[in-house]
Write a protein that holds these residues in place. Structure first.
Motif: not given
Length: 117
Positions: A76-80, A91-92, A97-101, A105-107
């Motif tokens: 997961f692209r979880w905040p550090d 939504k975020e 959960c879908d593997g995005l940050s 980009k492009g959303a």
């Protein structure tokens, strides 16, 4: 009943959390570390050190729900930022959960068009 309405407040516990903790352990983190009420209708999301599992805790008025997702590969692209609580939208959390940050980009950005009559 679990509340997945669009207005639900979601908090991310940034950094890593020991996900061996269950209901009481996660509720204690919310109360003692972040000084919030675990019995509010908010969702509280936690991620493990390897960033392969997420647990989400939510109180529904009569008991706690735990949602859990474990990835078989990738992470997961979880905040550090450790010891930080970040407020995000539903939504975020879906993006994470879908593997995005949190800033994919492009959303498409949400906007409300003006109606002219």
């Amino acid at each position: 009943m679990l509340d997945l309405a669009g207005g639900t407040t979601v908090y991310l516990a940034c950094g890593s959390t020991d996900l061996r903790k269950s209901y009481n352990g996660l509720a204690a983190i919310i109360k003692l570390k972040f000084h919030l009420d675990p019995y509010s209708r908010c969702m509280f999301a936690f991620c493990n050190r390897r960033r392969t599992s997420i647990k989400i805790l939510q109180w529904d008025g009569s008991g706690f729900w735990i949602l859990m997702k474990r990835l078989d590969r990738n992470y997961f692209r979880w905040p550090d930022t450790p010891d930080e609580l970040k407020k995000v939208t539903l939504k975020e959390i879906h993006w994470l959960c879908d593997g995005l940050s949190l800033d994919p980009k492009g959303a498409f950005e949400e906007h409300h068009p003006k109606i002219t009559i």
